[in-house]
Each structure stands twice: as structure tokens, then as C-alpha cells.
Design an enzyme around this catalytic site. Structure first.
Site, PDB file in Angstrom:
ATOM      1  N   MET A   1       0.840  -1.173   0.000  1.00  0.00           N
ATOM      2  CA  MET A   1       0.000   0.000   0.000  1.00  0.00           C
ATOM      3  C   MET A   1       0.885   1.236   0.000  1.00  0.00           C
ATOM      4  O   MET A   1       1.450   1.591   1.024  1.00  0.00           O
ATOM      5  CB  MET A   1      -0.901  -0.014   1.242  1.00  0.00           C
ATOM      6  CG  MET A   1      -1.561   1.299   1.528  1.00  0.00           C
ATOM      7  SD  MET A   1      -2.620   1.305   2.965  1.00  0.00           S
ATOM      8  CE  MET A   1      -1.439   1.489   4.271  1.00  0.00           C
ATOM      9  N   PRO A   2       1.030   1.917  -1.131  1.00  0.00           N
ATOM     10  CA  PRO A   2       1.818   3.146  -1.149  1.00  0.00           C
ATOM     11  C   PRO A   2       1.135   4.255  -0.363  1.00  0.00           C
ATOM     12  O   PRO A   2      -0.084   4.413  -0.403  1.00  0.00           O
ATOM     13  CB  PRO A   2       1.884   3.519  -2.628  1.00  0.00           C
ATOM     14  CG  PRO A   2       1.522   2.298  -3.362  1.00  0.00           C
ATOM     15  CD  PRO A   2       0.625   1.519  -2.473  1.00  0.00           C
ATOM     16  N   TYR A   3       1.942   5.000   0.354  1.00  0.00           N
ATOM     17  CA  TYR A   3       1.491   6.177   1.096  1.00  0.00           C
ATOM     18  C   TYR A   3       2.446   7.307   0.728  1.00  0.00           C
ATOM     19  O   TYR A   3       3.646   7.197   0.946  1.00  0.00           O
ATOM     20  CB  TYR A   3       1.529   5.904   2.601  1.00  0.00           C
ATOM     21  CG  TYR A   3       1.363   7.139   3.450  1.00  0.00           C
ATOM     22  CD1 TYR A   3       0.105   7.655   3.717  1.00  0.00           C
ATOM     23  CD2 TYR A   3       2.474   7.799   3.968  1.00  0.00           C
ATOM     24  CE1 TYR A   3      -0.044   8.800   4.495  1.00  0.00           C
ATOM     25  CE2 TYR A   3       2.329   8.936   4.748  1.00  0.00           C
ATOM     26  CZ  TYR A   3       1.070   9.432   5.005  1.00  0.00           C
ATOM     27  OH  TYR A   3       0.922  10.551   5.759  1.00  0.00           O
ATOM     28  N   HIS A  40      -2.513   5.766  -1.330  1.00  0.00           N
ATOM     29  CA  HIS A  40      -2.974   6.873  -0.492  1.00  0.00           C
ATOM     30  C   HIS A  40      -2.054   8.072  -0.690  1.00  0.00           C
ATOM     31  O   HIS A  40      -0.840   7.948  -0.575  1.00  0.00           O
ATOM     32  CB  HIS A  40      -2.958   6.473   0.982  1.00  0.00           C
ATOM     33  CG  HIS A  40      -3.865   5.330   1.280  1.00  0.00           C
ATOM     34  ND1 HIS A  40      -5.118   5.502   1.779  1.00  0.00           N
ATOM     35  CD2 HIS A  40      -3.702   3.991   1.106  1.00  0.00           C
ATOM     36  CE1 HIS A  40      -5.697   4.324   1.926  1.00  0.00           C
ATOM     37  NE2 HIS A  40      -4.856   3.387   1.521  1.00  0.00           N
TER      38      HIS A  40
END
Length: 72
Positions: A1-3, A40
């Protein structure tokens, strides 16, 4: 999950912020193959009086340069 956390000085329009979110998302999809629904992007707007640049607060720097500070 990239943030991704993007900090900018205050003053960007809603349309500009939406374009930033889309551009960062597109780059993560294109370059890293990430799924957009797992990506995100957080935009943090910092008041110019809370951002330093060239040894000065940004609002002071803009005054020296003859530019009006954002939001005043």
C-alpha cells in the site's frame, strides 16, 4: 500500500490538489505497478509563516521579493 505525503504551502485550489493526487497515483501505477485503490496520497498545506525558505519564513521572503503572501 503506497502512502505519499506531500507538503505544500497553503493556497492551492481544490482542482490543483485533485490534479496532484491524480498525478502521484498515475506515477505509482505506471512506474511501480501499484493498484490505484491501494494508493494513499495525503496533502498537507502549511501556512507560509510556518515554512522556511532561503533562511527566512516564506511570507517574509515573499515580502522581500515584492510578492503578496497567500491568504492575506
Amino acid at each position: 500500500m503506497p502512502y505519499v505525503n506531500v507538503q505544500i504551502t497553503a493556497g492551492a485550489s481544490r482542482e490543483q490538489k485533485a490534479a496532484l493526487v491524480q498525478a502521484f497515483t498515475d506515477a505509482l501505477v505506471r512506474i511501480l505497478g501499484k493498484k490505484p485503490e491501494h494508493t494513499h496520497i495525503v496533502l498537507q498545506e502549511i501556512a507560509e509563516e510556518n515554512w522556511g525558505f532561503a533562511g527566512m519564513l516564506t511570507d517574509d521572503w515573499k515580502r522581500v521579493q515584492g510578492e503578496p503572501p497567500v491568504g492575506r
